[in-house]
Design an enzyme around this catalytic site. Sequence first.
Site, mmCIF file in Angstrom:
data_model
loop_
_atom_site.group_PDB
_atom_site.id
_atom_site.type_symbol
_atom_site.label_atom_id
_atom_site.label_comp_id
_atom_site.label_asym_id
_atom_site.label_seq_id
_atom_site.Cartn_x
_atom_site.Cartn_y
_atom_site.Cartn_z
ATOM 1 C CG PHE A 123 49.615 5.912 -17.304
ATOM 2 C CD1 PHE A 123 49.730 5.957 -15.923
ATOM 3 C CD2 PHE A 123 48.402 5.525 -17.853
ATOM 4 C CE1 PHE A 123 48.657 5.615 -15.103
ATOM 5 C CE2 PHE A 123 47.328 5.172 -17.040
ATOM 6 C CZ PHE A 123 47.466 5.224 -15.659
ATOM 7 C CG LEU A 125 45.474 1.213 -17.974
ATOM 8 C CD1 LEU A 125 45.721 0.375 -16.722
ATOM 9 C CD2 LEU A 125 44.514 2.365 -17.610
ATOM 10 N N GLY A 131 40.822 -1.709 -23.229
ATOM 11 C CA GLY A 131 40.830 -0.258 -23.461
ATOM 12 C C GLY A 131 39.939 0.410 -22.436
ATOM 13 N NE ARG A 243 39.350 9.463 -16.862
ATOM 14 C CZ ARG A 243 38.842 8.350 -16.353
ATOM 15 N NH1 ARG A 243 38.082 8.403 -15.284
ATOM 16 N NH2 ARG A 243 39.089 7.183 -16.936
ATOM 17 C CD GLU A 363 44.942 11.114 -19.412
ATOM 18 O OE1 GLU A 363 44.434 11.446 -18.330
ATOM 19 O OE2 GLU A 363 46.099 11.404 -19.743
HETATM 20 N N1 CAA Z 1 40.091 5.929 -7.612
HETATM 21 C C1 CAA Z 1 40.532 4.831 -6.973
HETATM 22 N N2 CAA Z 1 40.037 3.586 -7.200
HETATM 23 C C2 CAA Z 1 39.052 3.466 -8.099
HETATM 24 C C3 CAA Z 1 38.530 4.569 -8.804
HETATM 25 C C4 CAA Z 1 39.081 5.848 -8.534
HETATM 26 N N3 CAA Z 1 38.636 6.936 -9.163
HETATM 27 N N4 CAA Z 1 37.580 4.130 -9.653
HETATM 28 C C5 CAA Z 1 37.474 2.806 -9.488
HETATM 29 N N5 CAA Z 1 38.372 2.405 -8.547
HETATM 30 C C6 CAA Z 1 38.578 1.042 -8.065
HETATM 31 C C7 CAA Z 1 37.272 0.417 -7.579
HETATM 32 O O1 CAA Z 1 37.050 0.717 -6.217
HETATM 33 C C8 CAA Z 1 37.537 -1.056 -7.820
HETATM 34 O O2 CAA Z 1 38.309 -1.613 -6.791
HETATM 35 P P1 CAA Z 1 37.619 -2.590 -5.652
HETATM 36 O O3 CAA Z 1 36.997 -3.726 -6.408
HETATM 37 O O4 CAA Z 1 38.771 -2.980 -4.790
HETATM 38 O O5 CAA Z 1 36.609 -1.717 -4.972
HETATM 39 C C9 CAA Z 1 38.420 -1.057 -9.053
HETATM 40 O O6 CAA Z 1 38.984 0.243 -9.171
HETATM 41 C C10 CAA Z 1 37.665 -1.357 -10.341
HETATM 42 O O7 CAA Z 1 36.608 -0.450 -10.442
HETATM 43 P P2 CAA Z 1 35.218 -0.899 -11.040
HETATM 44 O O8 CAA Z 1 34.732 -2.133 -10.369
HETATM 45 O O9 CAA Z 1 34.331 0.296 -11.029
HETATM 46 O O10 CAA Z 1 35.662 -1.294 -12.535
HETATM 47 P P3 CAA Z 1 34.842 -1.336 -13.878
HETATM 48 O O11 CAA Z 1 35.596 -2.233 -14.762
HETATM 49 O O12 CAA Z 1 33.398 -1.576 -13.647
HETATM 50 O O13 CAA Z 1 34.896 0.182 -14.425
HETATM 51 C C11 CAA Z 1 36.032 2.005 -15.495
HETATM 52 C C12 CAA Z 1 36.049 0.939 -14.419
HETATM 53 C C13 CAA Z 1 35.494 3.304 -14.894
HETATM 54 C C14 CAA Z 1 35.251 1.677 -16.733
HETATM 55 C C15 CAA Z 1 37.514 2.122 -15.787
HETATM 56 O O14 CAA Z 1 37.985 0.899 -16.331
HETATM 57 C C16 CAA Z 1 37.901 3.251 -16.713
HETATM 58 O O15 CAA Z 1 38.060 4.385 -16.257
HETATM 59 N N6 CAA Z 1 38.098 2.921 -18.005
HETATM 60 C C17 CAA Z 1 38.694 3.879 -18.928
HETATM 61 C C18 CAA Z 1 40.146 3.566 -19.055
HETATM 62 C C19 CAA Z 1 40.958 4.762 -19.360
HETATM 63 O O16 CAA Z 1 40.659 5.890 -18.961
HETATM 64 N N7 CAA Z 1 42.068 4.525 -20.031
HETATM 65 C C20 CAA Z 1 43.005 5.563 -20.305
HETATM 66 C C21 CAA Z 1 44.294 4.998 -20.787
HETATM 67 S S1 CAA Z 1 45.671 6.029 -20.401
HETATM 68 C C22 CAA Z 1 45.659 7.255 -21.552
HETATM 69 O O17 CAA Z 1 44.791 7.412 -22.355
HETATM 70 C C23 CAA Z 1 46.823 8.206 -21.446
HETATM 71 C C24 CAA Z 1 47.114 8.931 -22.688
HETATM 72 O O18 CAA Z 1 47.416 8.353 -23.708
HETATM 73 C C25 CAA Z 1 47.130 10.397 -22.706
#
Ligand code: CAA
Length: 381
Positions: A123, A125, A131, A243, A363
């Site tokens: 994945f 991203l 980040g 998560r 994550e």
């Molecule tokens: N399900 C579906 N859609 C969702 C959602 C969810 N749980 N949460 C948010 N969205 C949608 C929102 O509805 C929005 O879309 P619309 O504008 O069309 O409504 C869009 O996503 C963006 O959401 P926000 O406006 O809330 O965005 P934001 O920038 O303010 O905040 C955040 C988002 C929660 C901070 C998010 O960016 C986040 O979770 N950041 C952390 C990133 C992360 O977890 N990275 C992990 C990398 S992968 C990894 O780590 C794997 C590994 O190595 C093991």
Amino acid sequence: MHVELTEEQEMIRAMAREFADKEVRPIAAEIDRDARFPRETVRRMGALGLLGMTIPPAYGGSGADAVSYVVAMEEIAKACASHAVILSVNNSLYCEPVYKYGSEEQRQRLLVPFVTGEKIGCFALTEPQAGSDATNQTTLAVRAGDHYVVNGRKVFVTSGRESSAALVFCQTDRGQGHGGISVLIIESGTPGFLVPKVEEKLGLRASDTAEFLFEDCRVPVANRLGDEGLGIKIAMSSLDSGRIGIAAQALGIAAGAYELAVAYARERRSFGVPIGQHQMVQWMLADMATAIDAARLLTLRAAALKDAKKPFGTAAAMAKLFASETAMKATTDAIQVHGGYGYIKDFQVERYFRDAKITQIYEGTSQIQKLVIARSLLGGA
Ligand code: CAA
């Protein structure tokens, strides 16, 4: 909430525990030391049905529920957190979205071999400048007939070097902000898809963490997952499930370190008695056991909500937050119980401590989990 496991869930726990004890635990220290990806045991996890646990049998999966996934993950992580993260990413962040959003043709071609263990997936991203603010994607995919031409860079991709395909989040329409993000499944070996770097890490050393570089990489439109613009929804909903997996991994790390600490407290003597008879050691063990139970309950609740098809994103964020903080605290105290022996490699607890740290980061950091939880409490306020 009902926390009794069903007979089937108990069988899955027993199977995962037996596999972990017989095949994973014996190699855990060595693969950590050598930073060696455990290809053989990963293939075995595929044969045992652990790589596509929640995918229906029609696509080679186990058709298990999310609670079963949590209990299996805890058992694997107790033995080796590197195996657990390979399992988690393949299950939650590759197979689940390909099953959920993929066409029948994509499921046959890009899901089935990843469920059986023939291949694994990842994945992609995170970018150097995106980040926690995952919506700030800059990797660009420009449509050219029946292909996209992809340019950009992804970092910290778990299983990146070993994977045969990656979900790559790209901007297909820059004017649309996060609404212009789409997902392409890019297969390894595609010209222009380079892996210039594999990271040296503090922990999870047997799981590879890679950087991807895309240079005019041509990807068939047939490899787009879901519609254009659906990327951020796919990312965020996949992370809700992911998560739960990381919470279970953190729980397993904490429980594994706790078991080592209890065994040591029974054996090691000081002031003429086993150290477990000293109240200050008992205090640490009691705190660990209580926090681990609480983490397990939160994680099972998130999984049970998912199984009941109820909203589970906030519960998953709470479980991931609490379990990862518990993993860090429990592994720190497990070293403390071991004293000086905890600080050296022979007693293994130092590996659990090094592995625990990343669970507070990937994550979604603990701070991002708090943000997700607080937003759900306050709504649009
Ligand atoms: N399900 C579906 N859609 C969702 C959602 C969810 N749980 N949460 C948010 N969205 C949608 C929102 O509805 C929005 O879309 P619309 O504008 O069309 O409504 C869009 O996503 C963006 O959401 P926000 O406006 O809330 O965005 P934001 O920038 O303010 O905040 C955040 C988002 C929660 C901070 C998010 O960016 C986040 O979770 N950041 C952390 C990133 C992360 O977890 N990275 C992990 C990398 S992968 C990894 O780590 C794997 C590994 O190595 C093991």
